[in-house]
Write an enzyme that holds these catalytic residues in place. Structure first.
Site, short mmCIF file in Angstrom:
data_model
loop_
_atom_site.label_atom_id
_atom_site.label_comp_id
_atom_site.label_asym_id
_atom_site.label_seq_id
_atom_site.Cartn_x
_atom_site.Cartn_y
_atom_site.Cartn_z
N TYR A 63 -15.20 17.65 72.06
CA TYR A 63 -15.04 18.42 73.29
C TYR A 63 -15.39 19.88 73.02
O TYR A 63 -14.63 20.63 72.43
CB TYR A 63 -13.62 18.32 73.84
CG TYR A 63 -13.16 16.92 74.17
CD1 TYR A 63 -14.06 15.88 74.36
CD2 TYR A 63 -11.80 16.64 74.31
CE1 TYR A 63 -13.63 14.60 74.66
CE2 TYR A 63 -11.37 15.36 74.62
CZ TYR A 63 -12.28 14.34 74.78
OH TYR A 63 -11.84 13.06 75.08
N HIS A 131 -12.69 7.82 67.82
CA HIS A 131 -13.12 8.03 69.20
C HIS A 131 -14.02 6.90 69.72
O HIS A 131 -13.87 6.43 70.85
CB HIS A 131 -13.86 9.37 69.31
CG HIS A 131 -13.84 9.98 70.66
ND1 HIS A 131 -14.11 11.32 70.88
CD2 HIS A 131 -13.59 9.47 71.87
CE1 HIS A 131 -14.01 11.58 72.17
NE2 HIS A 131 -13.71 10.48 72.80
N SER A 210 -8.75 9.03 82.20
CA SER A 210 -9.36 9.02 83.53
C SER A 210 -8.64 8.07 84.48
O SER A 210 -9.28 7.27 85.18
CB SER A 210 -10.85 8.64 83.44
OG SER A 210 -11.57 9.59 82.69
N PRO A 211 -7.30 8.13 84.55
CA PRO A 211 -6.57 7.23 85.45
C PRO A 211 -6.82 7.54 86.92
O PRO A 211 -6.51 6.71 87.78
CB PRO A 211 -5.10 7.48 85.07
CG PRO A 211 -5.09 8.88 84.55
CD PRO A 211 -6.39 9.04 83.82
N GLY A 213 -9.88 8.01 88.02
CA GLY A 213 -11.31 7.75 88.24
C GLY A 213 -12.15 8.99 88.10
O GLY A 213 -13.03 9.24 88.91
N ARG A 214 -11.86 9.79 87.04
CA ARG A 214 -12.57 11.05 86.78
C ARG A 214 -12.50 11.97 88.01
O ARG A 214 -13.48 12.61 88.38
CB ARG A 214 -14.01 10.79 86.36
CG ARG A 214 -14.11 9.96 85.09
CD ARG A 214 -15.49 9.97 84.50
NE ARG A 214 -15.57 9.13 83.31
CZ ARG A 214 -15.20 9.51 82.08
NH1 ARG A 214 -14.71 10.71 81.91
NH2 ARG A 214 -15.30 8.68 81.06
N GLY A 215 -11.33 11.98 88.63
CA GLY A 215 -11.09 12.87 89.77
C GLY A 215 -11.41 12.26 91.11
O GLY A 215 -11.06 12.83 92.15
#
Length: 350
Positions: A63, A131, A210-211, A213-215
């Site tokens: 990141y 990862h 991402s629970p 859905g990536r926003g």
């Protein structure tokens, strides 16, 4: 829905690790979702999260690269004993700088660990994930090196990210795996087929990333809302072409249920993951805004019945989700159901 819901501490896996029932994904603070955010504000956000009881902080060396770990390291100065740091290794740049490379050889594992320890400013990483699985190195070799790092006191607990059920079993036979990080949300549910059952069978904790859905389930995202440099525009096909508009139909169905439950769509989507986790999963939604952080915490207070769960899953049937969680190019990179070679094939040092 706003609330001062208490964030309980819960076991993660069966190896003795204890974390907050909800974690904080830190990736978007420095990369992938547009330009890096103001460092001082992100430090304040992390401190606010810890003050509210959210103590599992998730980062990775890729990141930035590296800038996210540096940020988290600055944020935890003076509060190290209050947090659990999860970071990852395994995705790097090709030697020529052309694209990404996945590595799991012992030398790389050790070098990455030393680098992360330095950037984070800690003596021990609480939870260290591979990862992505290196398809050229037997997973037993990678986990064998992690086992050495545990023995040396540089890593406390070992995790995997995006590994297949068979890889999880092979890794767990070498050293106990505390947690497996997976993408799990209303529109990504294939992990329920074999990965989640395998983790439950082996007593391994589940960390859904991402629970939301990536926003997507946080609101009405439009293609033009995605900033330049936002990787969803180029690497997540859910958000590309006509897919985003088609998926908005599913979001409207979720919004209707949320209205009946008197909560937001994001709280409902997050509550679904929490409920499905049945006390064995700790989601790590990411955010860069304190209001969203508090909203996510409030999802812990959203109660769902089995009828609610069915209604939500009927509202977002997998066959109606348009697109994939990554583009075809990304999926071909070996990030799904990766298979490492057998241990007998390894010619390197152990």
């Amino acid at each position: 829905m706003t609330s001062s819901v208490a964030v309980k501490r819960v076991p993660l896996g069966s190896q003795g690790m204890e974390v907050s029932a909800l974690g904080l994904g830190c990736m978007s603070m420095t990369s992938y979702y547009g330009p890096p955010k103001e460092e001082e504000e992100m430090v304040k956000l992390i401190h606010h999260a810890v003050g509210l009881g959210v103590t599992l902080l998730d980062t990775a060396d890729i990141y930035g690269p590296h800038t996210n770990e540096i940020l988290v390291g600055k944020a935890i100065k003076g509060i190290r004993e209050k947090v659990q740091i999860a970071t990852k290794f395994g995705i790097g740049s090709n030697p020529g700088g052309n694209g990404r490379a996945i590595r799991g050889d012992p030398e790389y594992v050790r070098a990455c660990c030393e680098g992360s320890l330095k950037r984070l400013g800690v003596d021990c990483i609480d939870l260290y994930y591979q990862h992505r699985v290196d398809t050229s190195v037997p997973i037993e070799i990678t986990v064998g090196e992690l086992k050495k790092l545990v023995a040396e006191g540089k890593v406390k607990y070992v995790g995997l990210s995006e590994a297949s059920a068979s890889e999880i079993r092979r890794a767990h036979a070498v050293h106990p795996i505390t947690a497996v990080q997976i993408e799990w949300s209303l529109w990504v549910r294939d992990v329920e087929n074999d990965i989640i059952p395998t983790c439950r069978e082996l007593g391994i904790g589940i960390v859904p990333y991402s629970p939301l859905g990536r926003g997507f389930f946080a609101g009405n995202i439009k293609a033009e809302d995605l900033a330049e440099g936002d990787f969803r525009k180029r690497e997540v096909s859910f958000f590309q072409g006509d897919n985003l508009a088609k998926n908005q139909i599913l979001l409207k169905r979720v919004a209707k249920i949320a209205e009946e439950k008197k909560c937001t769509t994001s709280q409902l989507a997050l509550a679904w993951v929490i409920h499905k986790g049945a006390g064995k999963a700790v989601p790590i939604p990411g955010t860069t805004k304190i209001a969203n952080l508090e909203s996510n915490i409030a999802s812990l207070g959203v109660k769902l019945t089995e009828e609610d769960i069915k209604a939500l899953e009927d509202a977002v049937p997998p066959e109606e989700v348009a697109g994939e969680r990554y583009t075809a190019q990304m999926l071909s990179f070996g990030w799904q159901n990766a298979k490492t070679p057998p241990l007998s094939s390894w010619k390197g040092s152990v």
